[in-house]
Design an enzyme around this catalytic site. Structure first.
Site, PDB file in Angstrom:
ATOM      1  CG  HIS A  90      54.322  55.133  35.674  1.00 49.77           C
ATOM      2  ND1 HIS A  90      54.031  55.092  34.344  1.00 49.77           N
ATOM      3  CD2 HIS A  90      53.833  56.326  36.116  1.00 49.77           C
ATOM      4  CE1 HIS A  90      53.382  56.204  34.002  1.00 49.77           C
ATOM      5  NE2 HIS A  90      53.255  56.987  35.057  1.00 49.77           N
ATOM      6  CG  ASP A 111      48.653  63.088  34.857  1.00 51.18           C
ATOM      7  OD1 ASP A 111      49.288  62.827  33.808  1.00 51.18           O
ATOM      8  OD2 ASP A 111      48.746  62.386  35.881  1.00 51.18           O
TER       9      ASP A 111
END
Ligand code: CO
Length: 296
Positions: free
Chosen positions: A163, A90
């Site tokens: 998000h 990530d």
């Protein structure tokens, strides 16, 4: 929750940061071989981002197996990857605060033991991206993501979400849940959002593990501390790590500024299940999402 559309004349920087982040993600996946150290992979990812003129938007997260998120190695981490480890790569890059966030999951050694987990998040990400449209409900994405993961007989993780992203703000106001029924928000044209499905063969919830090596400033430091002010100028409120704070004066400043810092715990799957993750940063367009985190 209202978002913050990125003006058209600022998009080039966001696209460039996203291309760099995607290249760094692919590099991390290639380096995740048996015997590799996570510390070395993290350093290579972050060097790749800097060599291309961007800055890491957060430390490379290399969470493994039942670690769902927020594991980054420290300087002393000599642990090596094993065949069959399920590694999440990530990564984030930013140019002048234009942030891209992207992730993939790899089974170390190239086996097929966890192929259904990896396929589940790829399918969920594709379905989630297809469900994005300007003025459309965020819940459409949540339903698509959860549906794809359930179709593989797995569970989405309900307490980790995609998000919205704003300049220098990695997790802006809008959450994009991985299960339906939690959001009444709608997408807005021009908004930048990260779609981020997590799938597990465990319970589908996370628990806080030990505090890790990722921190961020909660607020600016006092004006009379120049060294700490320089660190704040470098990272603002984006996450960073001790590996990036090298000189003794910087380290001393960080120690003084402890109370201004938030330290992230490593997130663990609550039942010890294996966790896979895939993530793209996209721009909400009138007719659908434009995936920004593609390498070319
Ligand atoms: Co994200």
């Amino acid at each position: 929750m209202t978002g913050a559309p990125v003006p058209a004349d600022e998009l080039a920087g966001w696209r460039q940061a996203a291309r760099i982040a995607a290249g760094a993600r692919e590099l991390g996946v290639r380096l995740a071989v048996p015997g590799a150290r996570r510390r070395e992979i993290a350093e290579a990812i972050e060097a790749f981002v800097r060599e291309r003129g961007a800055e890491p938007a957060f430390p490379a997260n290399l969470s493994r197996n039942h670690e769902a998120a927020h594991y980054t190695p420290d300087d002393a981490d000599e642990e090596r990857l094993n065949v069959g480890d399920l590694l999440k790569v990530d990564v984030g890059a930013h140019l002048d605060g234009a942030v891209a966030d992207t992730a993939d999951t790899v089974e170390v050694g190239g086996g097929q033991r966890h192929a259904h987990l990896v396929a589940a998040v790829h399918e969920a990400l594709a379905a989630g991206v297809r469900a994005v449209r300007a003025d459309g409900p965020v819940d459409d994405v949540s339903r698509a993501v959860a549906g794809a993961i359930h179709a593989r007989g797995l569970k989405p993780i309900r307490d980790l979400t995609g998000h919205s992203i704003e300049r220098y703000v990695l997790h802006a106001g809008k959450a994009i849940p991985n299960v339906p029924g939690l959001s009444s928000d709608r997408f807005e044209e021009g908004e930048i959002v990260a779609i981020e499905p997590f799938a597990t063969n465990g319970e589908g919830r996370i628990a806080n593990g030990p505090f890790g090596h990722i921190v961020r400033f909660r607020r600016p430091p006092p004006a009379d501390d120049a060294e700490l002010g320089r660190l704040y100028g470098r990272f603002r409120t984006l996450p960073f790590t001790g590996r990036w704070v090298r000189t003794p004066p910087e380290r001393a400043a960080l120690e003084r500024g402890r109370r201004l810092l938030q330290t992230y715990p490593v997130f663990l799957e609550r039942a010890g299940g294996l966790v896979a993750q895939a993530e793209h940063t996209v721009r909400v367009g009138a007719t659908g999402a434009e995936v920004l985190t593609v390498a070319r």
